[in-house]
Write an enzyme that holds these catalytic residues in place. Structure first.
Site, PDB file in Angstrom:
ATOM      1  N   GLY A   1      -4.694  -4.517   5.696  1.00  0.00           N
ATOM      2  CA  GLY A   1      -5.505  -5.693   5.379  1.00  0.00           C
ATOM      3  C   GLY A   1      -6.676  -5.808   6.341  1.00  0.00           C
ATOM      4  O   GLY A   1      -6.995  -4.838   7.019  1.00  0.00           O
TER       5      GLY A   1
ATOM      6  N   CYS B   1      -0.273  -0.183   9.050  1.00  0.00           N
ATOM      7  CA  CYS B   1      -1.613  -0.472   9.567  1.00  0.00           C
ATOM      8  C   CYS B   1      -1.741  -1.951   9.960  1.00  0.00           C
ATOM      9  O   CYS B   1      -1.088  -2.382  10.899  1.00  0.00           O
ATOM     10  CB  CYS B   1      -2.665  -0.035   8.554  1.00  0.00           C
ATOM     11  SG  CYS B   1      -4.307   0.053   9.294  1.00  0.00           S
ATOM     12  N   TYR B   2      -2.521  -2.745   9.252  1.00  0.00           N
ATOM     13  CA  TYR B   2      -2.601  -4.178   9.586  1.00  0.00           C
ATOM     14  C   TYR B   2      -1.202  -4.807   9.533  1.00  0.00           C
ATOM     15  O   TYR B   2      -0.864  -5.662  10.367  1.00  0.00           O
ATOM     16  CB  TYR B   2      -3.546  -4.896   8.610  1.00  0.00           C
ATOM     17  CG  TYR B   2      -3.587  -6.399   8.820  1.00  0.00           C
ATOM     18  CD1 TYR B   2      -4.418  -6.967   9.778  1.00  0.00           C
ATOM     19  CD2 TYR B   2      -2.774  -7.243   8.055  1.00  0.00           C
ATOM     20  CE1 TYR B   2      -4.437  -8.344   9.978  1.00  0.00           C
ATOM     21  CE2 TYR B   2      -2.788  -8.620   8.257  1.00  0.00           C
ATOM     22  CZ  TYR B   2      -3.626  -9.170   9.214  1.00  0.00           C
ATOM     23  OH  TYR B   2      -3.644 -10.523   9.410  1.00  0.00           O
TER      24      TYR B   2
ATOM     25  N   HIS C   1      -1.264   5.550   7.752  1.00  0.00           N
ATOM     26  CA  HIS C   1      -0.996   5.264   6.332  1.00  0.00           C
ATOM     27  C   HIS C   1      -0.108   6.347   5.713  1.00  0.00           C
ATOM     28  O   HIS C   1      -0.602   7.393   5.308  1.00  0.00           O
ATOM     29  CB  HIS C   1      -2.314   5.189   5.556  1.00  0.00           C
ATOM     30  CG  HIS C   1      -3.101   3.964   5.864  1.00  0.00           C
ATOM     31  ND1 HIS C   1      -2.920   2.785   5.192  1.00  0.00           N
ATOM     32  CD2 HIS C   1      -4.050   3.728   6.794  1.00  0.00           C
ATOM     33  CE1 HIS C   1      -3.737   1.868   5.683  1.00  0.00           C
ATOM     34  NE2 HIS C   1      -4.429   2.414   6.663  1.00  0.00           N
TER      35      HIS C   1
ATOM     36  N   GLU D   1       1.148   6.351   2.868  1.00  0.00           N
ATOM     37  CA  GLU D   1       0.969   6.419   1.411  1.00  0.00           C
ATOM     38  C   GLU D   1      -0.153   7.356   0.976  1.00  0.00           C
ATOM     39  O   GLU D   1      -0.200   7.745  -0.185  1.00  0.00           O
ATOM     40  CB  GLU D   1       0.736   5.004   0.840  1.00  0.00           C
ATOM     41  CG  GLU D   1      -0.608   4.367   1.171  1.00  0.00           C
ATOM     42  CD  GLU D   1      -0.679   3.700   2.555  1.00  0.00           C
ATOM     43  OE1 GLU D   1       0.157   4.037   3.417  1.00  0.00           O
ATOM     44  OE2 GLU D   1      -1.561   2.864   2.780  1.00  0.00           O
TER      45      GLU D   1
ATOM     46  N   ASP E   1      -2.300   2.643 -23.925  1.00  0.00           N
ATOM     47  CA  ASP E   1      -1.455   1.476 -23.648  1.00  0.00           C
ATOM     48  C   ASP E   1      -0.923   0.826 -24.930  1.00  0.00           C
ATOM     49  O   ASP E   1       0.275   0.582 -25.066  1.00  0.00           O
ATOM     50  CB  ASP E   1      -2.219   0.429 -22.830  1.00  0.00           C
ATOM     51  CG  ASP E   1      -2.779   1.018 -21.542  1.00  0.00           C
ATOM     52  OD1 ASP E   1      -2.297   2.100 -21.141  1.00  0.00           O
ATOM     53  OD2 ASP E   1      -3.687   0.417 -20.960  1.00  0.00           O
TER      54      ASP E   1
ATOM     55  N   LYS F   1      -0.494   3.207 -14.936  1.00  0.00           N
ATOM     56  CA  LYS F   1      -0.973   4.076 -16.021  1.00  0.00           C
ATOM     57  C   LYS F   1      -0.173   5.393 -16.123  1.00  0.00           C
ATOM     58  O   LYS F   1       0.204   5.808 -17.211  1.00  0.00           O
ATOM     59  CB  LYS F   1      -2.455   4.401 -15.775  1.00  0.00           C
ATOM     60  CG  LYS F   1      -3.164   4.995 -16.964  1.00  0.00           C
ATOM     61  CD  LYS F   1      -3.572   3.899 -17.896  1.00  0.00           C
ATOM     62  CE  LYS F   1      -4.313   4.383 -19.095  1.00  0.00           C
ATOM     63  NZ  LYS F   1      -4.814   3.250 -19.876  1.00  0.00           N
TER      64      LYS F   1
END
Ligand code: XMP
Length: 511
Positions: free
Chosen positions: A55, A82-83, A169, A171, A227, A367
């Site tokens: 953030g 992180c934040y 990070h 991710e 979708d 998605k």
């Protein structure tokens, strides 16, 4: 119910990525803005673990998001990123300082200790850093379990309370062992079961809607996009003929597309599909209109009118189904309102047609998960992997006023370009590719005759998220074949150009 992880969102740019990475490990994750869920709600929901996202820069900045420290007493494992790591330190009584002259950004070597969070990863590896502040004093009860050359506390933990934090990070793919670190958190610290699987999601959803929608009439606007197609097939498997799909063919589709949609859903799946051939209605409304936004507005409104007219013929409809997916639902950590697609947004319909409820079977899925569900449901690969196509269709690819003749020219040119990309095996290498009919005519020569024909522009882009895009470096031979075939096979087109502009400054579509 499957085990689930909460991604507590503090406004970081990677919040959706973290959720996807968790789900890739077959654990269900949901994102909630930090200011929309209380500690009590977290407890009641039974999350197996919580991840604090990144953030804004400093925890000492009064405008930075903070959270109720009672969460540390819940006994639910927490991983701060992180934040989120700094916030965890701050909340638990540690100290965060600014490293203005030694901020870390990009790939960084991290040295990790022997700890359950770093199980099965080497003591030295590459991680992705992006920070200025750092934890200068870990809170009481915490130990430092990683460092870098510049950052004395690159990870910390309080094993007893199951509180963990990483400054880097995990991710992003640049963190080489990032997925392993997340897996260690999920399986060794939170004790999650890896039971979030597409097969079970699909089966469970079919079962659920069969039960909940028994005896009800359901209506869905089918565009032929991924979708709405996946939502339609899933509901069809649950309630069969009680689902009516209305496919509004506005006459602005690509070559053969309307027939393909009809054939697939009515033919292959045996669905109750109404195809409304509304080309004339749309073209009449669009006659002489050149402004792109006016075109979009007219199409959006007319779409709703046509859909309403069809719904009115069907008698009592209980439920409206929509293909909303998770990124449309997720709110940002800053408390912004939900992002809603503006086009084909049938959310405005309940005002004019009365429905008792709305169902959104894909509202939990990203998605890529929608695509996996599509494959699971037996939807053809061609449809599941369809490139994006704008709601207003070819209307925004015919520059200037639209006529039926121009649409025909564009359809033929576009089909040739797509065929050439496919036969060169490049369909998976470029994310969106199409032809645009410009409003420019130019002089040419064919045999002994002077021509004065239309100019077609070809566009192909490579992108992750369509927010930014690179023009695709297509091989010259492919462009050559497309150009030669278009000018030879489509009477009226005498020049072909290739668009070499990235986004920004250009957008993907020309209008
Ligand atoms: P732009 O042109 O904004 O396009 O760079 C980004 C992506 O969005 C698609 N696009 C639309 N999709 N309605 C849609 O449903 C629209 O009005 C629209 N305009 C652009 C475009 O095809 C690309 O994938």
């Amino acid at each position: 119910m499957d085990d689930k992880i909460l991604i507590l969102d503090f406004g970081g740019q990677y919040n959706q990525l973290i959720a996807r990475r968790v789900r890739e490990q077959n654990v269900y994750a949901e994102i909630k803005p930090y200011n929309r869920i209380t500690v009590q709600e977290i407890k009641d929901a039974g999350y197996k673990g919580v991840i604090f996202t990144g953030g804004p820069n400093s925890v000492y900045d009064t405008s930075s998001p903070h959270y109720d420290p009672d969460i540390l007493q819940l006994g639910v494992p927490i991983l701060g990123i992180c934040y989120g790591d700094q916030l965890l330190a701050y909340m638990a009584g540690g100290k965060v300082s600014s490293a203005e002259n030694s901020s870390e950004y990009g790939k960084t070597t991290v040295f990790t200790a022997d700890n359950i969070l770093f199980q099965d990863i080497p003591g030295e590896s590459i991680c992705w850093m992006s920070h200025t502040d750092f934890i200068s004093q870990p809170p009481k009860g915490f130990e430092v379990i990683a460092h870098t050359d510049k950052c004395p506390c690159a990870a910390m933990c309080d094993t007893d309370r199951k509180l963990y934090g990483v400054q880097f990070h995990p991710e992003v793919t640049h963190t080489v062992y990032g997925q392993r670190i997340l897996a260690n958190f999920l399986f060794h610290i939170c004790a999650c079961e890896a039971d979030w699987k597409m097969e079970s999601f699909v089966e469970r959803s079919i079962e659920k809607y069969r039960r909940e929608l028994a005896g009800k009439k359901v209506l869905l606007a089918l565009s032929g996009g991924v979708d709405s197609s996946v939502a339609a097939v899933l509901l069809h498997k649950a309630i069969g003929r009680n689902l009516t799909c209305v496919f509004v063919d506005h006459g602005l589709l690509r070559k053969g597309e309307g027939d393909f949609v009809e054939q697939t859903f009515r033919g292959t799946f045996g669905m109750n599909l109404i195809r409304v051939n509304a080309e004339k209605r749309f073209l009449d409304k669009l006659a002489g209109v050149c402004d792109p936004e006016t075109k979009r507005k007219i199409i959006g409104e007319e779409f709703i009118r046509v859909f309403e007219d069809e719904a009115a013929k069907l008698g009592k409809i209980h439920v409206l189904a929509q293909g909303t997916i998770y990124p449309d639902v997720v709110e940002s950590g800053k408390g912004d309102s939900a992002v809603i697609k503006s086009h084909h947004n049938v959310g405005g319909l309940p005002d004019v047609i009365s429905f008792e409820e709305i169902v959104e079977p894909l509202r939990e899925l990203f998605k890529d998960e929608v695509r996996r569900a599509g494959i699971q449901l037996g939807i053809p690969h061609e449809l599941v992997w369809r490139q994006p196509f704008p709601g207003p269709g070819l209307a925004v690819r015919v520059i200037g006023a639209i006529t039926k003749e121009k649409l025909e020219l564009l359809r033929d040119a576009d089909a040739i370009f797509r065929e050439e990309i496919a036969s060169a095996g490049l369909a998976d290498k470029t994310n969106q590719y199409f032809a645009v009919l410009t409003d420019l005519r130019s002089v040419g020569v064919m045999g002994d005759f002077r021509t004065y024909g239309c100019t077609v522009a070809l566009r192909a882009v490579t992108t992750d998220d369509f927010m930014t895009a690179e023009w695709t470096r297509l091989p010259y031979e492919v462009l050559e074949r497309a150009s030669s075939r278009i000018t030879n096979e489509v009477a009226g087109i005498s020049r072909v150009v290739y668009d070499i502009t990235s986004k920004p400054p250009a957008t993907v579509e020309w209008e």
